[in-house]
Motif scaffolding. Structure first.
Motif, PDB file in Angstrom:
ATOM      1  N   THR A  34       1.007  -1.187  -0.088  1.00  0.00           N
ATOM      2  CA  THR A  34       0.103  -0.215   0.025  1.00  0.00           C
ATOM      3  C   THR A  34       0.733   1.104   0.140  1.00  0.00           C
ATOM      4  O   THR A  34       2.023   1.393   0.373  1.00  0.00           O
ATOM      5  CB  THR A  34      -0.923  -0.118   1.233  1.00  0.00           C
ATOM      6  N   TRP A  35       0.452   2.351  -0.475  1.00  0.00           N
ATOM      7  CA  TRP A  35       0.820   3.610  -0.416  1.00  0.00           C
ATOM      8  C   TRP A  35      -0.022   4.386   0.490  1.00  0.00           C
ATOM      9  O   TRP A  35      -1.094   4.315   0.586  1.00  0.00           O
ATOM     10  CB  TRP A  35       0.921   4.387  -1.659  1.00  0.00           C
ATOM     11  N   SER A  36       0.845   5.400   1.187  1.00  0.00           N
ATOM     12  CA  SER A  36       0.153   6.417   2.215  1.00  0.00           C
ATOM     13  C   SER A  36      -0.500   7.550   1.374  1.00  0.00           C
ATOM     14  O   SER A  36      -0.001   7.510   0.192  1.00  0.00           O
ATOM     15  CB  SER A  36       1.203   6.887   2.960  1.00  0.00           C
ATOM     16  N   GLU A  40       0.711   9.207  -2.401  1.00  0.00           N
ATOM     17  CA  GLU A  40      -0.145   9.595  -3.537  1.00  0.00           C
ATOM     18  C   GLU A  40      -0.055  10.931  -3.837  1.00  0.00           C
ATOM     19  O   GLU A  40      -0.149  11.265  -4.996  1.00  0.00           O
ATOM     20  CB  GLU A  40      -1.598   9.271  -3.305  1.00  0.00           C
ATOM     21  N   ARG A 126      -6.122   1.448  -3.586  1.00  0.00           N
ATOM     22  CA  ARG A 126      -4.397   1.270  -3.390  1.00  0.00           C
ATOM     23  C   ARG A 126      -4.241   1.544  -2.276  1.00  0.00           C
ATOM     24  O   ARG A 126      -3.367   0.830  -1.645  1.00  0.00           O
ATOM     25  CB  ARG A 126      -3.854   1.773  -4.474  1.00  0.00           C
ATOM     26  N   VAL A 127      -4.323   2.627  -1.643  1.00  0.00           N
ATOM     27  CA  VAL A 127      -4.122   3.183  -0.308  1.00  0.00           C
ATOM     28  C   VAL A 127      -4.411   2.005   0.854  1.00  0.00           C
ATOM     29  O   VAL A 127      -4.276   2.310   1.981  1.00  0.00           O
ATOM     30  CB  VAL A 127      -4.262   4.611  -0.041  1.00  0.00           C
ATOM     31  N   THR A 128      -5.555   1.561   0.549  1.00  0.00           N
ATOM     32  CA  THR A 128      -6.307   0.809   1.686  1.00  0.00           C
ATOM     33  C   THR A 128      -6.125  -0.796   1.414  1.00  0.00           C
ATOM     34  O   THR A 128      -5.621  -1.191   2.738  1.00  0.00           O
ATOM     35  CB  THR A 128      -8.080   0.938   1.538  1.00  0.00           C
ATOM     36  N   GLY A 130      -4.187  -2.395  -1.116  1.00  0.00           N
ATOM     37  CA  GLY A 130      -2.894  -2.661  -1.933  1.00  0.00           C
ATOM     38  C   GLY A 130      -3.318  -2.527  -3.422  1.00  0.00           C
ATOM     39  O   GLY A 130      -4.091  -2.032  -4.055  1.00  0.00           O
ATOM     40  N   GLU A 131      -1.937  -2.743  -4.025  1.00  0.00           N
ATOM     41  CA  GLU A 131      -1.916  -2.543  -5.493  1.00  0.00           C
ATOM     42  C   GLU A 131      -2.638  -3.302  -6.386  1.00  0.00           C
ATOM     43  O   GLU A 131      -3.271  -2.742  -7.241  1.00  0.00           O
ATOM     44  CB  GLU A 131      -0.238  -2.993  -5.863  1.00  0.00           C
ATOM     45  N   ALA A 425     -13.669   0.000   1.249  1.00  0.00           N
ATOM     46  CA  ALA A 425     -12.290   0.431   1.767  1.00  0.00           C
ATOM     47  C   ALA A 425     -12.618   1.599   2.800  1.00  0.00           C
ATOM     48  O   ALA A 425     -11.733   1.873   3.603  1.00  0.00           O
ATOM     49  CB  ALA A 425     -11.945   1.123   0.734  1.00  0.00           C
ATOM     50  N   ARG A 429     -10.825   1.763   6.424  1.00  0.00           N
ATOM     51  CA  ARG A 429      -9.849   2.867   6.775  1.00  0.00           C
ATOM     52  C   ARG A 429     -10.397   3.774   8.100  1.00  0.00           C
ATOM     53  O   ARG A 429      -9.720   4.378   8.850  1.00  0.00           O
ATOM     54  CB  ARG A 429      -9.623   4.000   5.872  1.00  0.00           C
TER      55      ARG A 429
END
Length: 588
Positions: A34-36, A40, A126-128, A130-131, A425, A429
């Motif tokens: 994941t990205w933060s 992003e 993606r941030v939650t 994954g890719e 998602a 979160r």
């Protein structure tokens, strides 16, 4: 991080074979990375080179959302659904779909305020999760955009022919004997429209938005005139003739809701404009929710007006509104006027939808999941020019060959799936601590809740869908879904919320969105699921053969560049090259 584009590695046959042999390892490493939100907003955004230009206000977003939804909903699906699926109760189908869209739009709004990036659902997922989940959702919504835009473009030909007094739109298409039925009527006016809009969008977003605002104002006025004219010439008895308000029963109403749901895909386009908005935290909630509410009201009025003017079993599938007026004594001229207005409305709808689809693909390109040249933003126009041209060509190709009836049967499932994932998602979160000062909490209770809610939603939907003695499942699964949500609400604390705007009464709105999305998906035709399975297999294979390796190499090169920069700064004592403006994350 410096904004210098990453160099392409030298690819040889042996390098490719080695990469493929590493696929299982790389899948384990990349699929759920994941990205933060901060990454992003800044690190990933900078890969496009130039920034998109922030010129849009809240009224631009409302106009974009209204225009993006109106053309697709009224002119593509209303007549067909009223005639074959729901009868005069098609307005109730729009209400059901509108409620589901409003709930989904609330989830989108919270994400877009927290992360004002152009990736929409792709970035949120993606941030939650994954890719791969982000890629899977983004690829499905892109296919929905392309298919729905192709359907809208072919409808443009039907209404344009009526604008010129031609009752048979087939005369504007070229039939080719050697092609399969359903793919043999070549629609060159639809292709010309798509290519013209593509060129317009390559030039500038703001100028395109100004054109859209003007057309949207005209469009809403035009809708008002059509509604008044329909009711003035209508008869309330037509709403109950010849077989009642809902001749196909409650099943027909809900099946119709699943079909017309594609009419609401336009609000998703608004969230993809987040990088081009001057004040995202204020403008996005107004733009997304406002456009959904306005359009829902207009959909219901237009559907009621059409069915009051002409019995549902006499509504024609092609250019329904123009045809209805032309069948009225002394009102044939109004059919031509409706053809002109509908054609302009469809142009506005395509403008917004094609605006959004290019930004989706641009952000997927930034993530290196598709070829990186699709992520490039033109430095002078501030538009994702390569993505715009590529998707314009894809949309034009489908619009050229594929019959409208076939396209309509294949859409909605991807939209509903993505809205389901975004709602899930948001719950994840809001109820799982992902680090920071509060530490990390276990995701198991939230994942278990999402699994049980999805299972009960599927059980309820199948009980409704299957004919026979399965009605007992409706109260059982319905009550179970409510009970599960209530227990989760009482037992699991809500840990996350955005500072500027957040969905109230969580988790009920997001849980309701999940339930309705699953229910409407179960109401779709077999062709939708077949298209979904084939497309899902293709994009999964593409990810395994290309996407995972591309992102893996990009990560390696970024790490090498960081190490080289660090060594260079240590040797020379010089600061790193200036970065683009850093955006702050909206958060607690």
């Amino acid at each position: 991080m410096a904004t210098t584009p990453l160099a392409r590695p030298h690819l040889s046959f042996s390098t490719i074979l080695h990469s493929l042999s590493q696929t299982p390892h790389r899948l384990r490493r990349r699929m759920f990375v994941t990205w933060s939100p901060d990454q992003e907003l800044n690190q990933v955004r900078q890969r496009s080179g130039a920034d998109m230009k922030r010129k849009l206000e809240w009224y631009d977003l409302v106009a974009l959302g209204v225009a993006g939804m109106l053309g697709a909903g009224v002119f593509v699906t209303t007549g067909r659904v009223a005639h074959k699926v729901s009868g005069p109760a098609v307005f109730i189908s729009y209400i059901v779909a509108g409620v589901s869209a409003l709930l989904s739009s609330m989830c989108y709004t919270e994400f877009s305020v927290e992360m004002p990036v152009a990736g929409g659902a792709f970035s949120y997922l993606r941030v939650t999760f994954g890719e791969f989940v982000g890629y899977f959702g983004g690829a499905n919504i892109l296919m929905e955009y392309v298919l729905s835009n192709a359907a809208v473009a072919r409808t443009f030909t039907e209404y344009l022919s009526h604008a010129f007094g031609v009752d048979d739109p087939k005369s504007w298409r070229v039939e080719v004997d050697g092609l399969a039925k359903g793919y043999n009527a070549l629609d060159f006016p639809a292709v010309a429209l798509i290519l013209l809009i593509t060129l317009c969008l390559c030039h500038s977003t703001k100028e395109s938005s100004i054109v859209n605002v003007v057309m949207t104002v005209f469009h809403v006025i035009f809708f008002g005139v059509v509604i008044v004219a329909c009711f003035a010439n209508g008869n309330p008895k037509n709403l109950i003739k010849p077989k009642g308000l809902a001749p196909f029963g409650a099943r027909g109403v809900l099946d119709g809701a699943a079909i017309v749901y594609v009419s609401y895909i336009g609000y998703d386009s608004v969230s993809t404009m987040a990088e081009e908005i001057r004040n995202p935290s204020k403008s996005l909630p107004i733009g997304i929710a406002g456009s959904v509410l306005i359009v829902s009201a207009l959909y219901c009025l237009m559907a009621l007006a059409l069915c009051s003017m002409i019995p549902y079993d006499e509504i024609l599938d092609d250019a329904s509104f123009s045809s209805a007026f032309k069948n009225m004594v002394g009102w044939r001229w109004m059919g031509n006027v409706v053809g002109v207005g509908a054609s302009l409305g469809i142009v506005a709808s395509l403008l917004v939808a094609m605006l959004g689809q290019a930004r989706y693909l641009c952000v997927v390109g930034r993530a290196r999941l598709v070829p990186f040249w699709l992520a490039k933003v033109h430095p002078s126009t501030g538009t994702p020019i390569n993505a715009t041209i590529f998707l314009g060509i894809c949309t034009a190709s489908i619009a050229l060959f594929t019959d409208l009836e076939i396209v309509i049967e294949m859409i909605s499932i991807g939209t509903l799936l993505v809205f389901y994932l975004v709602a899930g998602a948001l719950i994840y979160r809001r109820y799982v601590k992902l680090g920071g000062g509060g530490g990390i909490s276990s995701p198991l209770p939230t994942l278990l809740f999402l699994l049980l809610l999805t299972s009960t939603s599927i059980g309820f939907s199948l009980s409704w869908k299957l004919n026979g003695g399965y009605w007992w499942g409706l109260p059982m699964f319905g009550i179970a879904a409510i009970a599960i949500t209530g227990i989760f609400h009482r037992k699991v604390p809500c840990n996350r919320s955005t500072a500027e705007w957040s969905v109230p009464l969580m988790p009920w709105p997001a849980a309701s969105s999940i339930f309705l999305s699953v229910f409407l998906m179960a109401s779709l035709k077999k062709r939708s699921f077949l298209r979904f399975v084939l497309w899902s297999c293709f994009i999964t294979l593409f990810y395994a053969l290309y996407g995972v390796h591309s992102t893996f190499h990009a990560e390696e090169m970024e790490m090498e560049m960081e190490m080289e920069r660090g060594a260079s700064e240590g040797d020379n004592g010089e600061p790193s090259p200036p970065q683009q403006a850093k955006l702050e994350v909206q958060g607690p």
